[in-house]
Design an enzyme around this catalytic site. Structure first.
Site, PDB file in Angstrom:
ATOM      1  N   HIS A  18     113.914  33.147  76.077  1.00  0.00           N
ATOM      2  CA  HIS A  18     114.898  33.530  77.089  1.00  0.00           C
ATOM      3  C   HIS A  18     114.240  33.777  78.453  1.00  0.00           C
ATOM      4  CE1 HIS A  18     117.341  33.720  73.501  1.00  0.00           C
ATOM      5  NE2 HIS A  18     116.496  34.614  73.002  1.00  0.00           N
ATOM      6  N   GLU A  39     109.998  35.700  65.117  1.00  0.00           N
ATOM      7  CA  GLU A  39     110.967  36.772  65.345  1.00  0.00           C
ATOM      8  C   GLU A  39     110.251  38.085  64.993  1.00  0.00           C
ATOM      9  OE1 GLU A  39     113.924  36.712  66.590  1.00  0.00           O
ATOM     10  OE2 GLU A  39     114.699  34.667  66.375  1.00  0.00           O
TER      11      GLU A  39
END
Length: 293
Positions: free
Chosen positions: A83, A257
């Site tokens: 992001h 993650e």
């Protein structure tokens, strides 16, 4: 909760825990971060789309600062911070869909955040900077797909393209999850065998699996966090075919993650600078093991 941006001393990880031993380690490891199947991924810009101007990744350090010689001299690693902190200001652009080989998907998303507002995009940049420093100290040439140096993106396809064009020996996309409270533990996402449209992962599935397993092994030992308790069956590994950043890669690539930002116990780890340094160290040692293996 407030988060700590101080940079603690670099730590050396303990020896590699092979992925085959992860299941037994999960019984004793302390539960940590998390990650669930995320419908977003954070990789690359469409060459035929006007959504994201292409901004070349810049090697660091600059030519005036030669890299030290070390075990990773001659190797190139691309770090992909998930992001962009400014994506929230460009929702129209990041919602535009791009080709991921097997279909079309949004250019990018804003990512998640802790309940106290610590954003995933800030977390990923922080960990990526720490990871870059650790790899450069071993002689690797390191590129970031972005460094908060553009208004939004890059789109998921451009993120993949940056690694491909760099002919990277390894690419790691850094993320944190936004799952339910109680879901804890990290996981590493591996590319599935995908062939369709512009996607063909047949040449990188095996090497990416090795990269992911080595990162998972080191991540357990260095952070003290257990593999995810809600995805990956306790292995810390998950294989997916719906992420453009993996589908479009032609070089070994995984997503990490690091934790579940929506769980308060994981959030306490993710907002700790000392834990983020451990996370970067675990990834660095896993990458180094893969490249030297």
């Amino acid at each position: 909760m407030p988060y700590d941006d101080s940079v603690p001393p670099t730590r050396r990880a303990r020896p590699l825990l092979l992925a085959a031993a992860l299941a037994s380690l999960c019984l004793t490891a302390v539960a940590g971060c998390g990650g669930s199947p995320d419908t977003t991924d954070g990789a690359g810009a469409d060459a035929s789309s006007s959504a994201t101007p292409t901004v070349p990744a810049s090697p660091s350090p600059s030519p005036a600062e030669p890299l030290p010689r070390g075990p990773l001299t001659g190797r190139t690693v691309v770090i992909d911070p998930g992001h962009n902190p400014r994506n929230r200001e460009h929702t129209e652009e990041i919602n535009e869909k791009v080709d991921i080989g097997t279909g079309r998907k949004e250019c990018d998303t804003t990512g998640t955040s802790t309940d106290a507002g610590y954003p995933e995009a800030g977390f990923t940049l922080d960990v990526s900077h720490r990871l870059r420093e650790l790899l450069q100290a071993q002689g690797a040439r390191v590129l970031l797909t972005h460094d908060e140096d553009r208004p939004f993106g890059p789109c998921i396809d451009e993120r993949a393209r940056i690694g491909n064009e760099a002919k990277a020996d390894a690419v790691v996309s850094v993320h944190a999850d936004g799952s339910a409270v109680g879901n804890r533990g990290f996981h590493v996402i591996l590319p599935a065998a995908v062939k369709g449209g512009g996607a063909d992962t047949s040449k990188i599935v095996k090497s990416s699996a090795d990269l992911g397993a080595r990162i998972a092994g080191h991540f357990v030992r260095t952070t003290g966090s257990a593999p995810s308790n809600y995805i990956g069956g306790g292995t810390g590994l998950d294989t997916r075919n719906d992420l453009g950043g993996l589908n479009l890669s032609t070089v070994p690539k995984v997503f990490v993650e690091c934790g579940n930002m929506r769980d308060p116990k994981d959030a306490a780890l993710l907002t700790s600078a000392s834990w983020r340094q451990k996370a970067a160290q675990g990834m660095a040692d896993g990458i180094a093991d893969h490249l030297k293996g």
